[in-house]
Design an enzyme around this catalytic site. Structure first.
Site, short mmCIF file in Angstrom:
data_model
loop_
_atom_site.label_atom_id
_atom_site.label_comp_id
_atom_site.label_asym_id
_atom_site.label_seq_id
_atom_site.Cartn_x
_atom_site.Cartn_y
_atom_site.Cartn_z
N ASN A 157 0.81 -1.23 0.00
CA ASN A 157 0.00 0.00 0.00
C ASN A 157 0.84 1.26 0.00
O ASN A 157 0.49 2.24 -0.66
CB ASN A 157 -0.96 -0.02 1.19
CG ASN A 157 -2.10 -0.97 0.94
OD1 ASN A 157 -3.09 -0.61 0.32
ND2 ASN A 157 -1.96 -2.22 1.37
N GLU B 258 -8.44 -8.65 0.55
CA GLU B 258 -7.88 -7.62 -0.33
C GLU B 258 -6.50 -7.22 0.20
O GLU B 258 -6.31 -7.10 1.41
CB GLU B 258 -8.77 -6.37 -0.34
CG GLU B 258 -10.17 -6.58 -0.88
CD GLU B 258 -10.22 -6.60 -2.41
OE1 GLU B 258 -9.22 -6.20 -3.05
OE2 GLU B 258 -11.25 -7.04 -2.95
N CYS B 259 -5.57 -6.96 -0.71
CA CYS B 259 -4.27 -6.43 -0.27
C CYS B 259 -4.42 -5.00 0.22
O CYS B 259 -3.62 -4.52 1.02
CB CYS B 259 -3.25 -6.50 -1.39
SG CYS B 259 -3.62 -5.39 -2.77
N GLY B 260 -5.44 -4.33 -0.29
CA GLY B 260 -5.72 -2.97 0.19
C GLY B 260 -5.66 -1.90 -0.87
O GLY B 260 -6.20 -0.82 -0.67
#
Ligand code: SF4
Length: 244
Positions: free
Chosen positions: A127, A233-235
């Site tokens: 992120n 979700e990875c973000g």
């Protein structure tokens, strides 16, 4: 051609205009509307060449932001490089500003094959890189490859969304397509899948087994990602990022 700015395009109006469009038509609309203000993101994952092909066809040289966490499969890096050369893609690769291997030991991740704290790892290594990439490129809009049938969260998405995190419009041309639709498009255009797709990996992220596994019997779609964890979700497709 007049290029629109984000403030001139309301997501509701964009969703109304694109409601009956096919994914290639949505991409064409985005190119015509945002011109040089448009980029795309790609993980060079399993079916990534579908959206890359649509975007690159409509806008040769479109900037493709590729987030390299430092933990990607070697096959992903080779696939990206092969596609970059074969299709003359304008890939812009973004990395962490720290050494990702040192990050593991400093943060108590003593086994590089797994992750104990996936939220902390995604926050620091994915992120933060995504946010820096978007600040650096400062697009008016960006194309992303998410689909509604991939998760509960994604099923709630709109094709065009105002993304507060980046200040850009997030456009998801493939949102209403299924993997079958993707497959037909890829066959039609003789596009290659990521090499691990042929080994049962239908969604491909980082290489720790915590994060990406081939599908087990009875699984489909993204169930090989963070298998057994609540994380979906990875973000980078969340407005607030992961674990932030
Ligand atoms: S997907 Fe896994 S390895 Fe990649 S950044 Fe997130 S937790 Fe770390």
């Amino acid at each position: 051609m007049t290029t629109m700015t984000k403030s001139q395009i309301l997501p509701q109006e964009a969703n109304r205009v694109t409601a009956d469009m096919t994914p290639p038509e949505i991409v064409r609309w985005a190119v015509d509307t945002f011109a040089s203000g448009l980029i795309m993101t790609s993980s060079f994952g399993a079916e990534s060449m579908c959206l890359i092909h649509m975007a690159h066809t409509a806008m040769p040289g479109i900037p493709i932001a590729f987030i390299n966490t430092g933990y990607l499969f070697p096959q992903t890096l080779l696939f990206m490089e092969t596609m970059r050369r074969q299709y003359n893609l304008n890939v812009l690769e973004f990395h962490t500003q720290h050494d990702p291997i040192v990050w593991l030991s400093v943060n108590g991740e003593t086994d590089p094959r797994t992750r104990r704290d996936v939220e902390a790892c995604c926050r620091a290594n994915k992120n933060s890189v995504f946010d820096r990439a978007m600040q650096s490129l400062s697009p008016v809009a960006w194309l992303r490859g998410v689909r509604a049938d991939q998760s509960e969260h994604r099923s709630q998405m709109q094709v065009v969304e105002a993304n507060r995190r980046t200040g850009a419009l997030a456009i998801s041309p493939l949102l209403r397509w299924t993997s079958r639709d993707i497959h037909q498009y890829m066959r039609l255009h003789a596009l290659p899948y990521h090499p691990l797709w042929h080994e049962g990996y239908t969604s491909i992220g980082c290489n720790p087994e915590t994060c990406t596994r081939p599908l087990a019997d009875g699984q489909d779609g993204r169930q090989g990602r963070w298998s057994g964890l609540d994380k979906k979700e990875c973000g980078i497709h969340l407005d607030q990022g992961a674990g932030i």
